[in-house]
Design a protein around this motif. Structure first.
Motif, PDB file in Angstrom:
ATOM      1  N   VAL A 146       0.840  -1.199   0.000  1.00 29.75           N
ATOM      2  CA  VAL A 146       0.000   0.000   0.000  1.00 29.75           C
ATOM      3  C   VAL A 146       0.872   1.244   0.000  1.00 29.75           C
ATOM      4  O   VAL A 146       1.867   1.313   0.728  1.00 29.75           O
ATOM      5  N   GLU A 147       0.510   2.236  -0.795  1.00 31.65           N
ATOM      6  CA  GLU A 147       1.258   3.496  -0.805  1.00 31.65           C
ATOM      7  C   GLU A 147       1.012   4.241   0.503  1.00 31.65           C
ATOM      8  O   GLU A 147      -0.135   4.493   0.882  1.00 31.65           O
ATOM      9  N   MET A 148       2.092   4.602   1.189  1.00 31.44           N
ATOM     10  CA  MET A 148       1.984   5.319   2.452  1.00 31.44           C
ATOM     11  C   MET A 148       2.821   6.580   2.412  1.00 31.44           C
ATOM     12  O   MET A 148       3.965   6.561   1.941  1.00 31.44           O
ATOM     13  N   LEU A 149       2.265   7.662   2.895  1.00 28.48           N
ATOM     14  CA  LEU A 149       2.994   8.903   3.117  1.00 28.48           C
ATOM     15  C   LEU A 149       3.207   9.003   4.620  1.00 28.48           C
ATOM     16  O   LEU A 149       2.257   9.245   5.373  1.00 28.48           O
ATOM     17  N   CYS A 150       4.457   8.801   5.059  1.00 27.72           N
ATOM     18  CA  CYS A 150       4.726   8.658   6.485  1.00 27.72           C
ATOM     19  C   CYS A 150       6.206   8.936   6.773  1.00 27.72           C
ATOM     20  O   CYS A 150       7.064   8.362   6.088  1.00 27.72           O
ATOM     21  N   PRO A 151       6.517   9.810   7.736  1.00 26.82           N
ATOM     22  CA  PRO A 151       5.572  10.630   8.504  1.00 26.82           C
ATOM     23  C   PRO A 151       5.086  11.811   7.663  1.00 26.82           C
ATOM     24  O   PRO A 151       5.866  12.431   6.944  1.00 26.82           O
ATOM     25  N   ALA A 152       3.803  12.078   7.739  1.00 20.72           N
ATOM     26  CA  ALA A 152       3.201  13.141   6.950  1.00 20.72           C
ATOM     27  C   ALA A 152       2.224  13.924   7.821  1.00 20.72           C
ATOM     28  O   ALA A 152       1.665  13.391   8.779  1.00 20.72           O
ATOM     29  N   ARG A 153       2.009  15.176   7.458  1.00 16.63           N
ATOM     30  CA  ARG A 153       1.118  16.035   8.236  1.00 16.63           C
ATOM     31  C   ARG A 153       0.117  16.687   7.303  1.00 16.63           C
ATOM     32  O   ARG A 153       0.464  17.167   6.211  1.00 16.63           O
ATOM     33  N   LEU A 154      -1.141  16.688   7.720  1.00 13.29           N
ATOM     34  CA  LEU A 154      -2.205  17.295   6.935  1.00 13.29           C
ATOM     35  C   LEU A 154      -2.179  18.815   7.128  1.00 13.29           C
ATOM     36  O   LEU A 154      -2.278  19.301   8.249  1.00 13.29           O
ATOM     37  N   LEU A 155      -2.061  19.552   6.013  1.00 16.58           N
ATOM     38  CA  LEU A 155      -2.044  21.012   6.069  1.00 16.58           C
ATOM     39  C   LEU A 155      -3.391  21.625   5.723  1.00 16.58           C
ATOM     40  O   LEU A 155      -3.746  22.693   6.222  1.00 16.58           O
ATOM     41  N   GLY A 156      -4.127  20.970   4.846  1.00 21.11           N
ATOM     42  CA  GLY A 156      -5.410  21.530   4.435  1.00 21.11           C
ATOM     43  C   GLY A 156      -6.266  20.490   3.742  1.00 21.11           C
ATOM     44  O   GLY A 156      -5.761  19.514   3.179  1.00 21.11           O
ATOM     45  N   VAL A 157      -7.590  20.702   3.802  1.00 20.40           N
ATOM     46  CA  VAL A 157      -8.526  19.798   3.156  1.00 20.40           C
ATOM     47  C   VAL A 157      -9.706  20.617   2.645  1.00 20.40           C
ATOM     48  O   VAL A 157     -10.214  21.502   3.335  1.00 20.40           O
ATOM     49  N   ARG A 158     -10.099  20.329   1.404  1.00 21.80           N
ATOM     50  CA  ARG A 158     -11.220  21.044   0.797  1.00 21.80           C
ATOM     51  C   ARG A 158     -12.112  20.043   0.074  1.00 21.80           C
ATOM     52  O   ARG A 158     -11.660  19.332  -0.825  1.00 21.80           O
TER      53      ARG A 158
END
Length: 411
Positions: A122-134
């Motif tokens: 599975v593709e994972m973005l880690c460690p990653a932080r959410l900056l924005g969601v629309r």
């Protein structure tokens, strides 16, 4: 721009389980996780454990993770329920239900390892932080940072599995119903003089429930509910003083307690998202509902979210439907609405009733437990709820039916 069918924010036990369930479905899937994966050393004496229901075993079997999990788990074959200082008690027994165990106590570390192994493709973005969601009509746009790099993602469905303080929920301003119980939970591990493998205890006291869950090697995990303001004092006691206090609450059914582990506390609260399903959005696990630990249903409820969402997404993929479209999300609502509402209401009621010091309520509790002990039909109903098999329309994961992900279910 990276485009996906599904982005899961939160790759912990709930979000990771969902990703494992969908790993072989052909959906374009990405997991965004803030905490870097850790290589766990040898487990400590007081490692954190999770109570898994029989229904959760079925779900993990279908996902393909149970073989790894069960190797370090202790079965719960009986549950002894009593009210301190009162006459009522009851027992739930796996033999009455015709199953190998009512549930299992598994180290969180082993659950995490099994999930990490299942995420290999599975593709994972880690460690990653959410900056924005629309949230848009046809897509959800997300901005995340991975290290020092900013990335833009688009997905047809966003799943928030990022815990009780969900960043997704906060950024979208989603309303919750929330209240504290005025109690804290103290977590530790002890070794009793006369352990009873496979037997769990739920003892209701004047300060709240006291649960002892059997672990491997004769250990017990302790979840002790105490009033706010008392937890700090218990943390500061010597081991000898702490064991004396615990013994006074539980009694000597297991003999003397020894070898207390680390003591940790956290405040108890109810949190329920008012709209766990929105436009191209689903909240699962603690992001949707955070429960009192009485009866140990929190993680199991979240895992049933996973099973139901996996079912409707697999069906949508087979039918060529939009995974974030109205028909898919309506199907998920139908599967989960009753279970989420009923379990949250029942756990909230138990948490309130079993700390009420009013004498008539205490007598009613004792009579209720006595009646439960004398009624096989009522015991069966309670056991079905404890096992995660009661009420509502259940997904095929939890029913032990042949998997639609291509894996076989061996229950």
């Amino acid at each position: 721009m990276n485009e996906y069918d599904l982005v899961i924010v939160g790759g912990g036990l709930v979000g990771g389980s969902l990703a494992c369930a969908l790993a072989e479905t052909g959906l374009r899937l990405c997991v965004v996780e803030a905490v870097p994966p850790r290589s766990e050393a040898q487990p400590s004496y007081d490692e954190r454990v999770i109570a898994l229901s029989w229904g959760s075993r079925r779900i993990f079997e279908d996902i393909g993770l149970w073989e790894t999990i069960v190797a370090g788990a202790e079965p719960i074959r009986q549950v002894h329920v009593s009210d301190r200082g009162r006459f009522g008690f009851t027992r739930l027994d796996h033999r009455e239900e015709g199953v190998a165990a009512l549930g299992y106590v598994a180290p969180a570390r082993r659950l995490g390892q099994a999930i990490q192994d299942g995420l290999a493709g599975v593709e994972m973005l880690c460690p990653a932080r959410l900056l924005g969601v629309r949230v848009q009509r046809e897509r959800v746009a997300l901005e995340v940072t991975v290290g020092t790099t900013s990335r833009l993602l688009e997905t047809r469905l966003l799943v928030a599995a990022d815990g009780g303080d969900s960043s997704v929920r906060r950024r979208l301003g989603l309303a919750v119903r929330e209240h504290g119980y005025g109690h804290d939970a103290l977590i530790t591990t002890v070794t009793p003089e006369r352990p009873r493998p496979g037997v769990a205890f739920e003892r209701f006291t004047e300060t709240g429930p006291l649960a002892l869950l059997p672990m491997t090697e004769g250990r017990y995990s302790v979840v002790w509910t105490v009033r706010e303001g008392e937890a700090a004092g218990l943390l500061n006691l010597s081991d000898r003083e702490f064991l004396a206090g615990l013994q006074g609450r539980f009694g000597y059914r297991l003999g003397k307690f020894t070898r207390p582990g680390r003591r940790l506390t956290y405040p108890l609260r109810l949190m329920l998202a008012r709209e766990p399903v929105g436009r191209r959005l689903v909240l699962v696990g603690n992001a949707a509902h955070t429960l009192h630990p009485v009866a140990g249903q929190g993680f199991n409820l979240g895992l049933r979210d996973v099973a139901a969402l996996a079912e409707v997404l697999v069906q949508a993929a087979h039918a060529g439907d939009d995974p974030g479209g109205g028909r898919t999300l309506d199907a998920y609502r139908r599967l989960r609405g009753w279970d989420q509402t009923a379990v949250v209401a029942a756990i909230d009621a138990l948490a309130r009733i079993f700390v009420n010091p009013w004498l008539p309520v205490r007598w009613a509790r004792g009579l209720g437990l006595l009646g439960l002990g004398l009624s096989p039909g009522l015991r069966h109903l309670v056991a079905r709820h404890f096992m995660g098999l009661a009420g509502g329309s259940q997904p095929w994961f939890a029913r032990g039916l042949p998997s639609r992900t291509g894996r076989s279910n061996n229950t």
